[in-house]
Scaffold this motif. Structure first.
Motif, PDB file in Angstrom:
ATOM      1  N   ARG A 167       0.908  -1.115   0.077  1.00  0.00           N
ATOM      2  CA  ARG A 167      -0.061   0.014  -0.073  1.00  0.00           C
ATOM      3  C   ARG A 167       0.599   1.103  -0.039  1.00  0.00           C
ATOM      4  N   VAL A 170       2.593   1.618  -3.620  1.00  0.00           N
ATOM      5  CA  VAL A 170       1.614   2.213  -4.610  1.00  0.00           C
ATOM      6  C   VAL A 170       1.141   3.453  -4.262  1.00  0.00           C
ATOM      7  N   SER A 174       2.394   6.529  -7.043  1.00  0.00           N
ATOM      8  CA  SER A 174       1.164   7.326  -7.598  1.00  0.00           C
ATOM      9  C   SER A 174       1.359   8.734  -7.291  1.00  0.00           C
ATOM     10  N   GLY A 179      -0.395  10.679 -13.181  1.00  0.00           N
ATOM     11  CA  GLY A 179      -1.071  10.008 -14.374  1.00  0.00           C
ATOM     12  C   GLY A 179      -1.478   8.552 -14.049  1.00  0.00           C
ATOM     13  N   THR A 180      -0.756   8.001 -13.058  1.00  0.00           N
ATOM     14  CA  THR A 180      -0.750   6.408 -12.947  1.00  0.00           C
ATOM     15  C   THR A 180      -1.849   6.331 -11.699  1.00  0.00           C
ATOM     16  N   THR A 181      -2.585   5.341 -11.711  1.00  0.00           N
ATOM     17  CA  THR A 181      -3.653   5.040 -10.861  1.00  0.00           C
ATOM     18  C   THR A 181      -2.765   3.968  -9.834  1.00  0.00           C
ATOM     19  N   ALA A 182      -3.683   3.887  -8.839  1.00  0.00           N
ATOM     20  CA  ALA A 182      -3.286   2.642  -8.010  1.00  0.00           C
ATOM     21  C   ALA A 182      -3.152   1.341  -8.460  1.00  0.00           C
ATOM     22  N   LYS A 183      -4.201   1.290  -9.242  1.00  0.00           N
ATOM     23  CA  LYS A 183      -4.477  -0.450 -10.073  1.00  0.00           C
ATOM     24  C   LYS A 183      -3.300  -0.463 -10.852  1.00  0.00           C
ATOM     25  N   ASP A 184      -2.739   0.601 -11.693  1.00  0.00           N
ATOM     26  CA  ASP A 184      -1.673   0.603 -12.426  1.00  0.00           C
ATOM     27  C   ASP A 184      -0.248  -0.128 -11.773  1.00  0.00           C
TER      28      ASP A 184
END
Length: 236
Positions: A167, A170, A174, A179-184
């Protein structure tokens, strides 16, 4: 006068129908002031004393069990002495001491008594051994339960630490990479760990063959499964 010593042996039957051989020791002496009575009134002093001893012992022993005969031999000797004192004083004799020196049961009875005693001791030893084994099993079970409990706590803490670390990674990625998401970020981390695992399996000298689906779609499925498992663990 010096006392005379006489050993008298006789066989009698006790209350529980066991024959025993009883040996009595009698010390007696002639009284100085009654020397004439001791010399003239009795022709066989030992035989007369033996008759009284037989009479008292054969009257006392049948009233007792075998174990009681051993325990009360002092009382039997005292009863013999009192009877002899009363009877022999009329003949000019004094009873110095009376002892029951031996009580010998039949050899078969003695063997049976020893076997009973040995069996009782073996029973006690078996109970003690069983109790010791019971305590060992209880302590072993308690130790295993405590070990599993602590192992569970360790695994839970390890998984929680992994989740917390992922966590933090991530969130940090981020923030630093716009531009990056936590999912990426999560997908990238999981794919990286997947390839690291494959590398370790291949580098191990004694590793077994592992067959898993491989390909872009399979990697995506693996990442989805790992992510869902970690999120579920974190939720719990």
């Amino acid at each position: 006068m010096q006392p005379c010593l006489s050993f008298i042996s006789l066989q009698g039957k006790v209350k529980d129908n066991v024959f025993v051989n009883v040996v009595a020791s009698i010390q007696y002496r002639a009284l100085a002031d009654k020397a004439s009575d001791a010399f003239y009134k009795l022709t066989d002093t030992r035989k007369q004393i033996q008759s009284y001893v037989f009479d008292v012992i054969r009257a006392s022993v049948p009233k007792l069990n075998l174990d009681d005969v051993f325990e009360q031999k002092t009382e039997i000797a005292k009863a013999v002495e009192e009877e002899l004192e009363k009877a022999m004083s009329a003949y000019g004799y004094e009873i110095a001491q009376t002892l029951i020196v031996d009580i010998e049961p039949d050899v078969h009875v003695k063997r049976a008594m020893n076997e009973i005693n040995a069996a009782a001791r073996m029973r006690v030893a078996a109970n003690e051994k069983a109790e010791a084994e019971k305590i060992q099993q209880i302590k072993r079970a308690e130790g295993e339960a405590e070990s599993k409990y602590l192992s569970g706590l360790g695994i839970a803490r390890q998984r929680q630490a992994i989740v917390d670390g992922l966590r933090d990674s991530v969130l940090g990625f981020s923030v630093n990479v716009p531009g990056t998401t936590a999912k990426d970020v999560m997908d990238m981390v999981l794919v990286t760990q997947y390839f690291d695992t494959m590398k370790e399996i291949g580098a191990a000298s004694k590793s077994s063959a592992v067959f898993i689906p491989h390909g872009p779609g399979a990697v995506r499925d693996v990442a989805t499964q790992i992510r869902e498992g970690l999120l579920q663990a974190a939720h719990q």
